[in-house]
Enzyme design. Structure first.
Site, mmCIF file in Angstrom:
data_model
loop_
_atom_site.group_PDB
_atom_site.id
_atom_site.type_symbol
_atom_site.label_atom_id
_atom_site.label_comp_id
_atom_site.label_asym_id
_atom_site.label_seq_id
_atom_site.Cartn_x
_atom_site.Cartn_y
_atom_site.Cartn_z
ATOM 1 N N GLN A 1 -6.119 9.481 7.390
ATOM 2 C CA GLN A 1 -4.846 8.915 7.861
ATOM 3 C C GLN A 1 -3.704 9.894 7.615
ATOM 4 O OE1 GLN A 1 -4.331 5.064 6.053
ATOM 5 N NE2 GLN A 1 -6.084 4.183 7.131
ATOM 6 N N SER B 1 -7.917 12.075 2.891
ATOM 7 C CA SER B 1 -7.495 10.957 3.732
ATOM 8 C C SER B 1 -7.281 11.396 5.171
ATOM 9 C CB SER B 1 -6.191 10.364 3.191
ATOM 10 O OG SER B 1 -5.626 9.511 4.163
ATOM 11 N N ARG C 1 0.838 -1.209 0.000
ATOM 12 C CA ARG C 1 0.000 0.000 0.000
ATOM 13 C C ARG C 1 0.873 1.259 0.000
ATOM 14 N NH1 ARG C 1 -4.593 -0.826 4.420
ATOM 15 N NH2 ARG C 1 -5.344 1.100 3.430
ATOM 16 N N ARG D 1 -10.525 -2.831 -3.545
ATOM 17 C CA ARG D 1 -11.925 -3.155 -3.224
ATOM 18 C C ARG D 1 -12.888 -2.910 -4.380
ATOM 19 N NH1 ARG D 1 -11.993 -1.223 3.089
ATOM 20 N NH2 ARG D 1 -11.031 -3.135 3.896
ATOM 21 N N ASP E 1 -15.213 2.877 3.904
ATOM 22 C CA ASP E 1 -15.031 1.476 4.324
ATOM 23 C C ASP E 1 -16.317 0.661 4.184
ATOM 24 O OD1 ASP E 1 -12.417 2.042 4.908
ATOM 25 O OD2 ASP E 1 -12.778 2.387 7.037
HETATM 26 C C1 S3P Z 1 -9.068 5.625 8.612
HETATM 27 C C2 S3P Z 1 -9.223 6.375 7.478
HETATM 28 C C3 S3P Z 1 -9.643 5.819 6.178
HETATM 29 C C4 S3P Z 1 -10.275 4.453 6.348
HETATM 30 C C5 S3P Z 1 -9.506 3.569 7.282
HETATM 31 C C6 S3P Z 1 -9.406 4.202 8.648
HETATM 32 C C7 S3P Z 1 -8.589 6.285 9.840
HETATM 33 O O1 S3P Z 1 -8.512 5.698 5.345
HETATM 34 O O2 S3P Z 1 -10.411 3.813 5.095
HETATM 35 O O3 S3P Z 1 -10.101 2.292 7.408
HETATM 36 O O4 S3P Z 1 -8.732 5.691 10.934
HETATM 37 O O5 S3P Z 1 -8.082 7.404 9.748
HETATM 38 P P1 S3P Z 1 -7.932 6.966 4.524
HETATM 39 O O6 S3P Z 1 -7.674 8.030 5.494
HETATM 40 O O7 S3P Z 1 -6.655 6.531 3.900
HETATM 41 O O8 S3P Z 1 -8.989 7.291 3.526
#
Ligand code: S3P
Length: 458
Positions: free
Chosen positions: A182, A180, A134, A359, A328
């Protein structure tokens, strides 16, 4: 079927209308953050409702490897802790003795990279095969702009393992190239270790758990029109924090109930953060009845009970702004779409291609195997609902949400559906097979859905 970890296949048969009352385990996104932020805090935090899934246990182990103390107060037998006291390090983390295993978790790896980028010691993060494929450039780029030195050591360019060298960071203003949470969170966590103000601009609203938890732990940040800024050098204060149930786990049962006329489902104590509940809006738009009963939260994350009444569903278009807030849930929304009358368009969702599996590909393949009519696009799919689903043998490809989405499809298919390779559900939903079993047996009583927890003194 039992909630045994070793189960590697689901056998599912069609059910009629059902009436279930259940509570899903703790929210995965919030559990990761609770371990990290409590670990950085001054003083002790008590975390309840923690998700004892493989992803979150890896993050907890990572935080402990950085010197954070943790007393387990309660656990889900066979899985792991659900309540704990975390003795924070007041921002003074210690060098981990060994490389840190992030397992299957993109959230774990990307947020930990933000946390570790500005330390005075070196660390290394690695993960399983899926995680090692990833993209990590999305975090090494902004962290690099802050002065971090992170090597991507993977066979695939820009991928894990990550070697994070000791660095002194400076604040930046960063415009996220993708919506995102994350990436946003990695930059904000790194910003805590800088002098001055770090700013992130997001192209759309994404889950705001990091911002909410920072505030809950006493940090101040500013937030307006998708621009979020935090001043470095602040120290979170330990507190009690309750993690609500995971709406992304509840989504499997929400769809199962929504698509079955006459069905009724109550999910209790589930997270109702508006940056996560778009799946409820979608099934409502498709024709189900959704009753939200929020509880007065008082600092922390909003939560409450949700009640769903099923109906004949109609197709819908997912709108651009809601994609990050249901990203998700798309595999199971695609299952709902296959059961609905008319077309459902799921576009502008190319982020789906870089999740635990691609996905778009895995959802399309399994839907087609079950007789669904679906067209694949680079940025998503369009599902022509209404073709009857037939039982089939489908694979999870090691992706927890694909395994669970197609177990739900099996509840509506003619004949038996076998979902292979399902141990991965423990990534996010320990106890899923227990709940599936209770639904298949037609249980109505909440006690039959209860997942066991017990106090511990370890
Ligand atoms: C998440 C953010 C999402 C999500 C992941 C959990 C998080 O990803 O798909 O399961 O906890 O910040 P992205 O931020 O890469 O979109």
């Amino acid at each position: 079927m039992s909630s045994n970890k070793q189960i590697s296949e689901f056998r599912v048969r069609p059910i009629g209308s059902f009436d279930a009352d259940l509570e899903v385990p703790g929210d995965k996104s919030i559990s990761h953050r609770s371990a990290m932020i409590a670990g950085l805090a001054r003083g002790t935090s008590t975390i309840t409702g923690f998700l004892p899934s493989e992803d979150c246990l890896n993050t907890l182990a990572a935080v402990r490897a950085c010197g954070v103390g943790c007393d387990i107060l309660e656990e889900m037998p066979g899985f792991g802790p659900t309540a704990m006291r975390i003795h924070g390090k007041a921002m003074q983390l210690e060098a981990p003795a060994e490389p840190i295993d992030c397992g299957n978790s993109g959230t774990g790896m990307r947020l930990l990279a933000g946390l570790l980028a500005g330390q005075s010691f070196e660390s290394e993060l690695f993960g399983d095969e899926s995680l090692s494929g990833r993209p990590m450039g999305r975090i090494t780029d902004p962290l690099g702009l802050m002065g971090a030195r992170i090597e991507t050591l993977g066979a695939k360019p820009g991928c894990a393992p990550l070697r994070i060298h000791a660095s002194k960071l400076q604040p930046i203003r960063y415009e996220l190239p993708m919506a995102s949470a994350q990436v946003k969170s990695a930059v904000l966590l790194a910003g805590l270790f800088c002098e001055g103000e770090t700013t992130v601009v997001q192209p759309a609203v994404t889950r705001d758990h990091t911002e909410r938890m920072f505030e809950a732990f006493g940090l101040s940040l500013s937030e307006a029109d998708n621009v979020i800024s935090i001043e470095g050098g602040q120290v979170p204060e330990g507190r009690e924090f309750r993690v609500p149930g995971d709406i992304s786990s509840a989504a499997f049962w929400v769809v199962a109930a929504a698509a079955r006329p006459g069905a009724r489902l109550v999910v209790r104590n589930v997270g109702l953060n508006p940056t996560r509940t778009a799946v409820l809006d979608v099934v409502e738009r498709m024709g189900a009845t959704v009753i939200r009963r929020p509880v007065e939260a008082g600092g922390g994350e909003p939560y409450g009970d949700v009640e769903i009444h099923g109906a004949e569903l109609s197709g819908t278009d997912l709108v651009r702004a809601e994609i990050p807030n249901l990203i998700d849930e798309i595999p199971v929304i695609a299952v709902a779409a296959a059961l609905a009358k008319g077309r459902t368009r799921i576009r502008e969702a190319k982020e789906l291609r870089v999740k635990e599996t691609d996905r778009v590909a895995t959802t399309v393949e399994n839907l087609r195997a079950m007789g669904g009519v679906v067209e694949e696009f680079e940025d998503g799919m369009e599902v022509e609902g209404g073709a009857p689903l037939k039982g089939a043998e489908v694979r999870s490809y090691g992706d927890h949400r694909i395994a669970m989405a197609f177990a739900i499809a099996g509840l509506f298919a003619d004949g038996e559906t076998r979902v292979l390779d399902t141990a991965c559900v423990n990534t996010s939903y320990p106890g899923f097979s227990h709940h599936l079993d209770a639904v298949l047996r037609g249980c109505r009583d909440a006690a039959e859905y209860a997942l066991p927890t017990r106090p511990t003194n370890s």
